[in-house]
Design a protein around this motif. Structure first.
Motif, PDB file in Angstrom:
ATOM      1  N   ASN A 107      81.878  90.007 -46.570  1.00  0.00           N
ATOM      2  CA  ASN A 107      82.952  90.130 -47.180  1.00  0.00           C
ATOM      3  C   ASN A 107      84.032  90.950 -46.174  1.00  0.00           C
ATOM      4  O   ASN A 107      84.310  92.156 -46.433  1.00  0.00           O
ATOM      5  CB  ASN A 107      82.992  90.893 -48.476  1.00  0.00           C
ATOM      6  CG  ASN A 107      82.657  89.786 -49.564  1.00  0.00           C
ATOM      7  OD1 ASN A 107      83.147  89.010 -49.915  1.00  0.00           O
ATOM      8  ND2 ASN A 107      81.335  90.136 -50.056  1.00  0.00           N
ATOM      9  N   PRO A 108      84.327  90.193 -45.205  1.00  0.00           N
ATOM     10  CA  PRO A 108      85.158  91.277 -43.982  1.00  0.00           C
ATOM     11  C   PRO A 108      86.735  91.370 -44.864  1.00  0.00           C
ATOM     12  O   PRO A 108      87.084  90.704 -45.813  1.00  0.00           O
ATOM     13  CB  PRO A 108      85.473  90.179 -42.926  1.00  0.00           C
ATOM     14  CG  PRO A 108      85.222  88.601 -43.637  1.00  0.00           C
ATOM     15  CD  PRO A 108      84.219  88.788 -44.560  1.00  0.00           C
ATOM     16  N   VAL A 109      87.240  92.403 -44.322  1.00  0.00           N
ATOM     17  CA  VAL A 109      88.733  92.208 -44.747  1.00  0.00           C
ATOM     18  C   VAL A 109      89.600  91.549 -43.847  1.00  0.00           C
ATOM     19  O   VAL A 109      89.436  91.442 -42.451  1.00  0.00           O
ATOM     20  CB  VAL A 109      89.379  94.048 -44.549  1.00  0.00           C
ATOM     21  CG1 VAL A 109      90.825  93.932 -44.720  1.00  0.00           C
ATOM     22  CG2 VAL A 109      88.408  94.844 -45.595  1.00  0.00           C
ATOM     23  N   GLN A 139      88.944  90.871 -39.804  1.00  0.00           N
ATOM     24  CA  GLN A 139      89.247  89.747 -39.194  1.00  0.00           C
ATOM     25  C   GLN A 139      90.675  89.732 -39.263  1.00  0.00           C
ATOM     26  O   GLN A 139      91.408  89.972 -40.267  1.00  0.00           O
ATOM     27  CB  GLN A 139      88.945  88.519 -40.127  1.00  0.00           C
ATOM     28  CG  GLN A 139      89.487  87.068 -39.507  1.00  0.00           C
ATOM     29  CD  GLN A 139      89.031  86.093 -40.338  1.00  0.00           C
ATOM     30  OE1 GLN A 139      87.588  85.894 -40.804  1.00  0.00           O
ATOM     31  NE2 GLN A 139      89.829  85.340 -40.918  1.00  0.00           N
ATOM     32  N   ILE A 140      91.312  89.730 -38.033  1.00  0.00           N
ATOM     33  CA  ILE A 140      92.833  89.873 -37.739  1.00  0.00           C
ATOM     34  C   ILE A 140      93.547  88.772 -36.908  1.00  0.00           C
ATOM     35  O   ILE A 140      92.752  88.454 -35.999  1.00  0.00           O
ATOM     36  CB  ILE A 140      93.276  91.316 -36.891  1.00  0.00           C
ATOM     37  CG1 ILE A 140      92.433  92.155 -37.475  1.00  0.00           C
ATOM     38  CG2 ILE A 140      94.627  91.387 -36.892  1.00  0.00           C
ATOM     39  CD1 ILE A 140      92.498  93.503 -36.632  1.00  0.00           C
ATOM     40  N   ASN A 146      97.575  91.242 -32.230  1.00  0.00           N
ATOM     41  CA  ASN A 146      96.712  91.617 -33.492  1.00  0.00           C
ATOM     42  C   ASN A 146      96.411  93.217 -33.822  1.00  0.00           C
ATOM     43  O   ASN A 146      96.574  93.555 -34.864  1.00  0.00           O
ATOM     44  CB  ASN A 146      95.540  90.667 -33.445  1.00  0.00           C
ATOM     45  CG  ASN A 146      95.579  89.230 -33.927  1.00  0.00           C
ATOM     46  OD1 ASN A 146      96.707  89.047 -34.316  1.00  0.00           O
ATOM     47  ND2 ASN A 146      94.643  88.417 -33.511  1.00  0.00           N
ATOM     48  N   LEU A 147      95.948  93.996 -32.608  1.00  0.00           N
ATOM     49  CA  LEU A 147      95.581  95.303 -32.876  1.00  0.00           C
ATOM     50  C   LEU A 147      96.048  95.863 -31.666  1.00  0.00           C
ATOM     51  O   LEU A 147      95.614  95.641 -30.362  1.00  0.00           O
ATOM     52  CB  LEU A 147      93.979  95.214 -33.087  1.00  0.00           C
ATOM     53  CG  LEU A 147      93.622  96.639 -33.111  1.00  0.00           C
ATOM     54  CD1 LEU A 147      94.148  97.547 -34.396  1.00  0.00           C
ATOM     55  CD2 LEU A 147      91.961  96.741 -33.288  1.00  0.00           C
ATOM     56  N   SER A 159      84.351  98.303 -35.001  1.00  0.00           N
ATOM     57  CA  SER A 159      83.021  97.491 -34.702  1.00  0.00           C
ATOM     58  C   SER A 159      83.194  96.386 -35.455  1.00  0.00           C
ATOM     59  O   SER A 159      83.772  96.138 -36.528  1.00  0.00           O
ATOM     60  CB  SER A 159      81.680  98.336 -35.199  1.00  0.00           C
ATOM     61  OG  SER A 159      81.920  98.946 -36.599  1.00  0.00           O
ATOM     62  N   ASN A 160      82.677  95.122 -34.992  1.00  0.00           N
ATOM     63  CA  ASN A 160      82.590  93.906 -35.767  1.00  0.00           C
ATOM     64  C   ASN A 160      84.168  93.518 -36.186  1.00  0.00           C
ATOM     65  O   ASN A 160      84.032  93.066 -37.351  1.00  0.00           O
ATOM     66  CB  ASN A 160      81.683  94.127 -36.969  1.00  0.00           C
ATOM     67  CG  ASN A 160      80.287  94.475 -36.552  1.00  0.00           C
ATOM     68  OD1 ASN A 160      79.531  93.983 -35.572  1.00  0.00           O
ATOM     69  ND2 ASN A 160      79.757  95.484 -37.124  1.00  0.00           N
TER      70      ASN A 160
END
Length: 287
Positions: A107-109, A139-140, A146-147, A159-160
């Motif tokens: 369940n990623p954000v 997840q972006i 994106n970041l 991480s991840n």
């Protein structure tokens, strides 16, 4: 059984089915509209997801924003109700206080645009004055950058994180020396990872693939460092890893695979570049 008892039993059964149907039809979550402005000491939950962000939001100094696993943050595409920030026509999330993104493998954000078109929001900005930005299983996608981080030291702790479909850069390190494990940057419009200005970076367990020009570009304006360990860098247009620093830095690449570019590792400056225990192959103009 009497007629009265039979009728009562039928009524109870009907009520039970109605209750089950009501529970089944009830939505698991409800949209939460964030008009923009400051976000102070909030926790965004799956019950409130998706969070529809219509304008720039800022986590100010001394405040926090915590985002729980499974939450979707959806930026309004190509519009900014605040008409402010680094880009007055795109939504951005700026961190001056503390951001904690607590996704999981299952369940990623998710941070994305309301459109599937890349570059239709600005992205997540970890500003120079930020206290802490911790991202785990995020997840972006779809942003311009994106970041990005301009924060000192290891304020950004990620991480991840998967970053893709940015119109320009998946990850942009402008200052500090973050240590990032498990980054996946793919299908970004220009560069998977850009390190420049006063940035250093340590990457481990990363996958950089199918970014249009560079897997990773190291172009700081001061003497900085780049460490790449146990990474796969594949099919990123012209360069796998490119150095073009205006002041010589230090680049170390270990236990990595760099393949299917025009150039595998390309030194375009006077930086010290060391590539050991790595497979650098099938780069058409030079490994």
């Amino acid at each position: 059984m009497s007629i009265r008892t039979s009728a009562l039993a039928s009524a109870l059964v009907g009520l039970a089915f109605a209750a089950v149907a009501a529970l089944t039809a009830a939505p698991a979550a409800a949209d939460t509209i964030i008009a923009g402005g400051t976000v102070i000491n909030q926790t965004w939950t799956t019950a409130g997801s998706p969070y529809i962000v219509q304008g720039d939001i800022t986590v100010p100094a001394g405040a926090f924003l915590t985002i729980q696993a499974g939450v979707v943050v959806q930026a309004q595409a190509s519009a900014d109700s605040q008409v402010s920030g680094l880009d007055t026509s795109r939504v951005e999330l700026t961190v001056l206080g503390t951001l904690t993104v607590s996704g999981t493998a299952g369940n990623p954000v998710v941070f994305r645009s309301s459109s599937t078109t890349s570059g239709t929001w600005y992205g997540i900005v970890v500003a120079a004055g930020a206290t802490e930005a911790t991202l785990d299983y995020a997840q972006i996608q779809d942003a311009r950058y994106n970041l990005q981080t301009s924060a000192p030291g290891t304020v950004l702790d990620a991480s991840n994180v998967t970053t893709f479909e940015a119109s320009s850069y998946g990850l942009w390190v402008r200052a500090g020396s973050p240590v990032i494990d498990g980054l996946v940057a793919h299908n970004n419009g220009s560069i998977g990872v850009l390190v420049e200005e006063n940035g250093s970076l340590s990457l481990s367990g990363c996958v950089l693939r199918n970014n249009s020009s560079y897997g990773l570009a190291f172009q700081p304006t001061s003497s900085r460092t780049l460490a790449i360990d146990n990474c796969s860098i594949n099919a990123n247009g012209t360069y796998g890893v490119y150095t073009g620093a205006s002041t010589a830095g230090t680049v170390t690449i270990t236990d990595s695979i760099i393949t299917n570019h025009s150039y595998g590792v390309y030194r375009g400056d006077t930086s010290s570049v060391s590539t050991t225990y790595s497979d650098v192959w099938n780069n058409s103009s030079g490994n």
